[in-house]
Design a protein around this motif. Structure first.
Motif, PDB file in Angstrom:
ATOM      1  N   LEU A 189       0.829  -1.198   0.000  1.00  0.00           N
ATOM      2  CA  LEU A 189       0.000   0.000   0.000  1.00  0.00           C
ATOM      3  C   LEU A 189       0.865   1.251   0.000  1.00  0.00           C
ATOM      4  O   LEU A 189       2.016   1.223   0.481  1.00  0.00           O
ATOM      5  CB  LEU A 189      -0.914   0.003   1.233  1.00  0.00           C
ATOM      6  N   PRO A 190       0.338   2.359  -0.514  1.00  0.00           N
ATOM      7  CA  PRO A 190       1.122   3.595  -0.528  1.00  0.00           C
ATOM      8  C   PRO A 190       1.617   4.020   0.849  1.00  0.00           C
ATOM      9  O   PRO A 190       2.746   4.483   0.985  1.00  0.00           O
ATOM     10  CB  PRO A 190       0.160   4.621  -1.123  1.00  0.00           C
ATOM     11  N   GLU A 191       0.748   3.816   1.892  1.00  0.00           N
ATOM     12  CA  GLU A 191       1.185   4.264   3.217  1.00  0.00           C
ATOM     13  C   GLU A 191       2.299   3.391   3.771  1.00  0.00           C
ATOM     14  O   GLU A 191       2.992   3.786   4.718  1.00  0.00           O
ATOM     15  CB  GLU A 191       0.009   4.307   4.203  1.00  0.00           C
ATOM     16  N   SER A 192       2.509   2.175   3.189  1.00  0.00           N
ATOM     17  CA  SER A 192       3.625   1.321   3.612  1.00  0.00           C
ATOM     18  C   SER A 192       4.898   1.677   2.856  1.00  0.00           C
ATOM     19  O   SER A 192       6.002   1.490   3.376  1.00  0.00           O
ATOM     20  CB  SER A 192       3.280  -0.154   3.376  1.00  0.00           C
ATOM     21  N   ALA A 193       4.750   2.156   1.631  1.00  0.00           N
ATOM     22  CA  ALA A 193       5.920   2.475   0.815  1.00  0.00           C
ATOM     23  C   ALA A 193       6.479   3.851   1.135  1.00  0.00           C
ATOM     24  O   ALA A 193       7.690   4.066   1.026  1.00  0.00           O
ATOM     25  CB  ALA A 193       5.556   2.400  -0.663  1.00  0.00           C
ATOM     26  N   PHE A 194       5.593   4.793   1.543  1.00  0.00           N
ATOM     27  CA  PHE A 194       6.016   6.172   1.745  1.00  0.00           C
ATOM     28  C   PHE A 194       5.579   6.665   3.116  1.00  0.00           C
ATOM     29  O   PHE A 194       4.537   6.245   3.641  1.00  0.00           O
ATOM     30  CB  PHE A 194       5.420   7.085   0.666  1.00  0.00           C
ATOM     31  N   ASN A 195       6.387   7.561   3.643  1.00  0.00           N
ATOM     32  CA  ASN A 195       6.011   8.296   4.848  1.00  0.00           C
ATOM     33  C   ASN A 195       5.662   9.722   4.455  1.00  0.00           C
ATOM     34  O   ASN A 195       6.373  10.338   3.649  1.00  0.00           O
ATOM     35  CB  ASN A 195       7.147   8.320   5.864  1.00  0.00           C
ATOM     36  N   TYR A 196       4.550  10.257   5.055  1.00  0.00           N
ATOM     37  CA  TYR A 196       4.128  11.640   4.811  1.00  0.00           C
ATOM     38  C   TYR A 196       4.267  12.413   6.119  1.00  0.00           C
ATOM     39  O   TYR A 196       3.858  11.940   7.190  1.00  0.00           O
ATOM     40  CB  TYR A 196       2.681  11.699   4.317  1.00  0.00           C
ATOM     41  N   TYR A 197       4.867  13.640   6.056  1.00  0.00           N
ATOM     42  CA  TYR A 197       5.105  14.445   7.246  1.00  0.00           C
ATOM     43  C   TYR A 197       4.427  15.802   7.071  1.00  0.00           C
ATOM     44  O   TYR A 197       4.673  16.499   6.087  1.00  0.00           O
ATOM     45  CB  TYR A 197       6.610  14.667   7.457  1.00  0.00           C
ATOM     46  N   PHE A 198       3.557  16.165   8.062  1.00  0.00           N
ATOM     47  CA  PHE A 198       3.053  17.531   8.090  1.00  0.00           C
ATOM     48  C   PHE A 198       4.170  18.451   8.546  1.00  0.00           C
ATOM     49  O   PHE A 198       5.002  18.071   9.394  1.00  0.00           O
ATOM     50  CB  PHE A 198       1.864  17.652   9.039  1.00  0.00           C
ATOM     51  N   ALA A 237       9.108  15.283  12.484  1.00  0.00           N
ATOM     52  CA  ALA A 237       9.794  14.147  13.112  1.00  0.00           C
ATOM     53  C   ALA A 237       8.954  12.877  13.043  1.00  0.00           C
ATOM     54  O   ALA A 237       9.485  11.767  12.981  1.00  0.00           O
ATOM     55  CB  ALA A 237      10.134  14.465  14.565  1.00  0.00           C
ATOM     56  N   GLU A 238       7.635  13.010  13.070  1.00  0.00           N
ATOM     57  CA  GLU A 238       6.755  11.846  13.089  1.00  0.00           C
ATOM     58  C   GLU A 238       5.881  11.833  11.846  1.00  0.00           C
ATOM     59  O   GLU A 238       5.197  12.824  11.545  1.00  0.00           O
ATOM     60  CB  GLU A 238       5.854  11.867  14.334  1.00  0.00           C
ATOM     61  N   ASP A 295       5.046  20.526   3.714  1.00  0.00           N
ATOM     62  CA  ASP A 295       4.966  19.110   4.046  1.00  0.00           C
ATOM     63  C   ASP A 295       6.073  18.353   3.324  1.00  0.00           C
ATOM     64  O   ASP A 295       6.580  18.801   2.289  1.00  0.00           O
ATOM     65  CB  ASP A 295       3.612  18.533   3.632  1.00  0.00           C
ATOM     66  N   MET A 296       6.436  17.151   3.834  1.00  0.00           N
ATOM     67  CA  MET A 296       7.536  16.378   3.261  1.00  0.00           C
ATOM     68  C   MET A 296       7.140  14.914   3.136  1.00  0.00           C
ATOM     69  O   MET A 296       6.207  14.442   3.792  1.00  0.00           O
ATOM     70  CB  MET A 296       8.815  16.507   4.095  1.00  0.00           C
ATOM     71  N   MET A 297       7.862  14.197   2.240  1.00  0.00           N
ATOM     72  CA  MET A 297       7.654  12.758   2.049  1.00  0.00           C
ATOM     73  C   MET A 297       9.002  12.060   1.954  1.00  0.00           C
ATOM     74  O   MET A 297      10.027  12.669   1.625  1.00  0.00           O
ATOM     75  CB  MET A 297       6.847  12.474   0.774  1.00  0.00           C
ATOM     76  N   ALA A 341      17.257  -2.097  -1.814  1.00  0.00           N
ATOM     77  CA  ALA A 341      16.011  -1.554  -1.276  1.00  0.00           C
ATOM     78  C   ALA A 341      16.229  -0.108  -0.837  1.00  0.00           C
ATOM     79  O   ALA A 341      17.371   0.325  -0.650  1.00  0.00           O
ATOM     80  CB  ALA A 341      15.548  -2.396  -0.092  1.00  0.00           C
ATOM     81  N   PRO A 342      15.176   0.671  -0.690  1.00  0.00           N
ATOM     82  CA  PRO A 342      15.347   2.048  -0.207  1.00  0.00           C
ATOM     83  C   PRO A 342      15.871   2.071   1.230  1.00  0.00           C
ATOM     84  O   PRO A 342      15.703   1.097   1.978  1.00  0.00           O
ATOM     85  CB  PRO A 342      13.938   2.631  -0.305  1.00  0.00           C
ATOM     86  N   PRO A 343      16.512   3.156   1.641  1.00  0.00           N
ATOM     87  CA  PRO A 343      17.011   3.252   3.025  1.00  0.00           C
ATOM     88  C   PRO A 343      15.843   3.207   4.021  1.00  0.00           C
ATOM     89  O   PRO A 343      14.692   3.496   3.675  1.00  0.00           O
ATOM     90  CB  PRO A 343      17.716   4.613   3.041  1.00  0.00           C
ATOM     91  N   ASN A 344      16.161   2.853   5.242  1.00  0.00           N
ATOM     92  CA  ASN A 344      15.089   2.811   6.247  1.00  0.00           C
ATOM     93  C   ASN A 344      14.659   4.226   6.627  1.00  0.00           C
ATOM     94  O   ASN A 344      15.332   5.207   6.316  1.00  0.00           O
ATOM     95  CB  ASN A 344      15.532   2.006   7.483  1.00  0.00           C
ATOM     96  N   ALA A 345      13.519   4.317   7.323  1.00  0.00           N
ATOM     97  CA  ALA A 345      12.887   5.610   7.588  1.00  0.00           C
ATOM     98  C   ALA A 345      13.760   6.546   8.407  1.00  0.00           C
ATOM     99  O   ALA A 345      13.614   7.762   8.325  1.00  0.00           O
ATOM    100  CB  ALA A 345      11.551   5.387   8.287  1.00  0.00           C
ATOM    101  N   SER A 346      14.682   6.001   9.193  1.00  0.00           N
ATOM    102  CA  SER A 346      15.477   6.867  10.066  1.00  0.00           C
ATOM    103  C   SER A 346      16.454   7.739   9.270  1.00  0.00           C
ATOM    104  O   SER A 346      16.881   8.781   9.762  1.00  0.00           O
ATOM    105  CB  SER A 346      16.257   6.012  11.070  1.00  0.00           C
ATOM    106  N   ILE A 347      16.808   7.312   8.030  1.00  0.00           N
ATOM    107  CA  ILE A 347      17.796   8.083   7.267  1.00  0.00           C
ATOM    108  C   ILE A 347      17.325   8.433   5.850  1.00  0.00           C
ATOM    109  O   ILE A 347      17.946   9.263   5.184  1.00  0.00           O
ATOM    110  CB  ILE A 347      19.135   7.329   7.170  1.00  0.00           C
TER     111      ILE A 347
END
Length: 893
Positions: A671-680, A685-686, A728-730, A743-749
């Motif tokens: 799902l898109p929400e699993s592949a990407f993170n969206y930040y307000f 940070a979250e 906003d950022m992704m 694979a893409p880097p993990n969310a922390s970096i």
């Protein structure tokens, strides 16, 4: 068949004399010794002619025969023999050979060809003419079809047998031949400015110059000695071969037919065959017995036969014979090539030798032809292992024919001169003639032995042979790095083996020949793998992971490593081991990041240079990096995220562009929400799940790897959150890997990017209420009050100017009032330009695209304004730095 027999010498019989007392024969004659010797074979068609013709003109074949014999006078020309040709019994070549018997053949064949098309002549006659050409026998055709002679015997195209429009001239009032006297000179052969064969060099000269004193020959009147006559029309395709000497014309009802020169009737042909043999023929395309001036017509007939009878006497260049001073040529040496020219009788023609032209047909660099003209030439070449073809040619000025001969000379290598080291025992292609560039071999712990091969070359670098298997000696300049020795039983093959680490040379020599050397890069340690890394996930290469086949320590301070990608040079900051210990088999080349080159997740780097290493405290060496490939070890990240908004916040789409193509199938499996993170922007940070929840991917086509993906967002018209472009950022955190499997880097970096907005901006401005009346602020719709509550605040009277922008606006630099950030300024004027209010702030409303300003309908002195129309001038910029100036009319009651 032997050559024609003549009993006289040429200079004597070619002299003319005049008989002035008799007109029953041609009055202008060749020397009687020649007349007595020349052999003439007459083939005459037993043709009757037109049955309507007067009996005195028939039979046409026999009548024409009698005229020919009368012109020759058998008393003077005794060697005339006849062959009767009938429709049932065609004359053959065997008949010709039997006329005189043995190996004696005629000098000229005269064919009385009346009735050509009625069955007398077939392939037998073509064979006779063909044999005559090959044996240098002249041919004379008398009658009504010279076209077939020109086409079948002499090979001319475009020769037309065309009796029309005269139609045998049976309805023509009068008929004559116009002789082209000047063209007769085309047949004359000159040697040193003098006629070679006086008198018989032409066919009409005597008749025109001495008998007629005119160029017109009239036929007898129709029915009074003439019954029929026609001519052949020739298209002059080859004027240098085919010479037209006359044209036939007639009057019909007082009108000339045809036009002058249209029907060519008297033809002389002189040419050479492809084998350079003279062939000479004359065609009299009419019955000469029908001419009114019998003396002139007999003279033309006589001259034509004598002219053709001289074919065998013409000597022309027939062949060139080349002689080479050696069967082959060694590179650098010279051979002499001599030419001899022979005529058709195999007699030497030395006078043409200065005209011989020489050339090399397959010239190579290093080839040289010392003489381009003359009877001899010298040739030298430096490139061996081939054959060179030399061509000699000459043009015979008599015949105009070009004679060509070639000779092939093999080129061998010269004397042994120097050694050359190869990496293969096969010597072919360019290696036959060129030194191999200095060879470089690499010895490693996994590949410790290499084989080299020694060959001998001449001073022009031509391969001569393999080096002597008993006398070849291999040596190493440094046996601590590599050993060199000849193979047992065949020392032309060298065995090079690893003994240490570093660079040295191995040499090969044989006797006094110039030796050769090869470079050896010996590496007891070798690079087994190199991988690019992005340890901070920003899409920029910051490390190369280097794997070595044995543990060792690295002298990073003295290393010299070049790292390149498409002309870009990456700089090494330091070299550290993976474990942190001095000795290791994995080392990190720490790279200075350079963001000016863009994202680098798909870069494959090339490493060159040297890496000093230590195997122990006592032993060290160098690992040579020669075009080492650092494979892709960096995962894909987002390069760009663009929002495509729709009306009323439903069916918005996000188009995500990757730093490199990713696996489509793997990406679409989640799902898109699993592949990407969206930040307000309010909490970078979250990540939030609200924006991408219930969204779906869209990707057209069937490609395995894709550069971008579209996310169709769920209906957001009733949601309580707002997407804020440019704040906003992704980031890309999971799903499709790149083509190298990263694979893409993990969310922390993993790299975060601002969410941009597509297209150009659009601004809509509304005024509430308009016009303003005291107390009307309370009539604003609830939705407007809610969306612009931040702008209206606690104000009870005034007007709201709502600015709705597709893209966010940029804040102004002035200090905000009351702690609120200003996104623009407004100035308000009355109808005559008086300033009512200034620096009215444009404030952000409830979302990133809604802004507004509030005017309380008071002037700068805080007094209520009078009723009327006022002008608000609003200035602002959007996030793309585009400036806006809007004029809005405000009504006050």
């Amino acid at each position: 068949m032997k050559e024609l027999r003549l009993a006289v010498n040429l200079p004597a019989f070619l002299l003319f004399f005049i008989v002035s007392t008799s007109f029953s024969e041609a009055p202008y004659r060749v020397h009687p010794d020649y007349e007595d010797t020349v052999r003439i074979a007459i083939i005459w068609n037993d043709a009757q002619g037109n049955s309507n013709c007067d009996a005195s003109t028939r039979p046409i074949g026999e009548k024409t025969l009698e005229f020919v014999k009368a012109a020759l006078n058998p008393q003077r020309v005794p060697n005339i023999k006849e062959i009767k040709n009938t429709t049932s019994d065609h004359a053959t070549w065997d008949d010709i050979r039997a006329l005189w018997g043995g190996d004696t053949i005629p000098h000229v064949i005269v064919h009385v060809n009346a009735g050509w098309s009625s069955g007398w002549n077939g392939r037998e006659l073509d064979t006779i003419f063909s044999r005559a050409v090959n044996l240098k026998i002249g041919i004379v055709s008398i009658g009504d079809d010279a076209a077939s002679l020109a086409t079948n015997t002499f090979g001319f195209s475009g020769v037309v047998n065309m009796p029309e429009p005269l139609g045998d001239a049976t309805k023509i009032d009068s008929l004559w031949i116009g002789l082209l006297r000047a063209n007769d000179d085309h047949l004359k052969t000159f040697e040193n400015g003098v006629l070679a064969y006086p008198g018989v060099n032409g066919i009409i000269s005597n008749a025109v110059d001495s008998i007629l004193n005119d160029t017109l020959m009239n036929f007898l009147p129709l029915g009074a000695g003439r019954c029929q006559a026609d001519a052949d029309k020739y298209n002059i395709l080859y004027p240098q071969w085919l010479t037209m000497l006359g044209y036939q014309q007639g009057h019909w009802d007082g009108e000339t037919r045809p036009a002058a020169n249209e029907l060519n009737v008297l033809v002389a042909i002189q040419d050479t065959t492809a084998q350079d043999l003279i062939r000479r023929g004359v065609a009299l395309s009419f019955q000469p017995s029908f001419l009114a001036n019998s003396v002139a017509s007999q003279q033309i007939t006589y001259d034509a036969i004598m002219f053709a009878s001289l074919t065998h006497t013409l000597s022309v260049a027939n062949k060139i014979v080349l002689t080479v001073s050696s069967d082959s040529l060694r590179a650098g040496d010279t051979v002499t090539i001599s030419a001899e020219i022979f005529d058709q009788y195999d007699s030497l023609l030395s006078d043409l030798l200065p005209n011989v032209q020489w050339r090399v047909l397959d010239m190579e660099p290093g080839d040289s032809l010392l003489n381009n003209t003359g009877g001899t030439s010298k040739f030298t070449a430096t490139k061996a292992w081939r054959e060179v073809t030399i061509e000699a040619s000459v043009i015979d000025p008599k015949s105009g024919a070009q004679i060509v001969a070639t000779t092939t000379i093999p080129i061998r290598p010269g004397d042994p001169h120097h050694m050359d080291i190869l990496t293969s025992p096969n010597v072919s292609g360019s290696l036959l003639n060129e030194d191999s560039p200095q060879e470089t071999i690499r010895l490693t712990s996994s590949d410790p032995t290499k084989t080299l091969y020694a060959v001998v070359r001449d001073k022009y670098n031509n391969y001569v042979r393999a080096s002597d298997p008993a006398q070849t000696i291999w040596t190493s300049a440094n046996t601590e790095i590599a050993n060199a020795s000849g193979q047992a039983g065949n020392s032309s093959t060298g065995i090079i083996s690893l003994s240490g680490n570093g660079t040295t040379t191995v040499n090969v020599q044989e006797g006094n020949l110039i030796p050769d050397a090869a470079i050896v890069n010996a590496e007891a340690a070798a690079i087994t793998d190199a991988i690019t890394r992005d340890i901070d996930g920003d899409g920029l290469i910051d490390r190369i992971e280097l794997h070595i086949d044995v543990p060792l320590s690295v002298d990073g301070q003295n290393s010299s490593i070049s790292i390149t990608y498409n002309g870009r040079n990456l700089q090494v900051n330091e070299i550290i081991s993976k474990s942190g210990n001095a000795r290791d088999s994995v080392f990190y080349l720490e790279i200075n990041e350079n963001d000016s080159w863009g994202l680098q997740t798909d870069w494959i780097l090339t490493l060159n240079g040297t890496l000093p290493v230590f195997f122990s405290q006592e032993a060290g060496g160098i690992i040579n990096l020669t075009n080492i490939t650092a494979r892709d070890g960096v995962g894909p990240v987002i390069e760009k995220a663009v929002l495509y908004p729709s009306t009323m916040r439903y069916a918005d789409t996000l188009v995500i562009t990757f730093s490199e193509p990713v696996n489509r199938e793997k990406l679409l499996d989640i799902l898109p929400e699993s592949a990407f993170n969206y930040y307000f922007f309010t909490d970078l940070a979250e990540p939030t799940s609200q924006v991408l929840q219930n969204s779906r991917f869209y990707s057209s086509g069937s490609r395995v790897f894709i550069d971008n993906i579209t996310i169709i967002l769920a209906d957001q018209s009733n949601t309580k959150f707002e997407i804020t472009p440019y704040k906003d950022m992704m980031q890309y955190v999971s799903g499709g890997s790149d083509s190298a499997g990263n694979a893409p880097p993990n969310a922390s970096i993993s790299r975060k990017v601002l969410v941009e907005m597509a297209g150009s901006n659009a601004v809509i401005i509304s005024v509430y209420p308009n016009p303003y009346r005291p107390g009307s602020i309370n009539t604003l719709p609830a939705e407007v009050r809610m969306r612009f509550a931040n702008v209206i605040a606690d104000k009870q009277e005034g007007m709201l100017v709502a600015v709705i922008s597709k893209k966010p606006l940029a804040p102004v630099t002035d200090k905000p009032k009351d702690g609120k950030e200003s996104y623009g300024k407004a100035t308000i004027y009355d109808a005559v330009g008086n300033l009512m209010a200034s620096d009215v702030d444009l404030l952000k409303a409830s979302t990133a695209t809604n802004y507004g300003l509030f005017w309380d309908a008071r002037n700068q002195n805080r007094r209520k304004v009078e009723g009327g129309v006022y002008l608000a001038v609003v200035k602002f910029k959007d996030v793309d730095n585009k400036s806006y100036l809007k004029n809005i009319k405000l009504g006050v009651q």
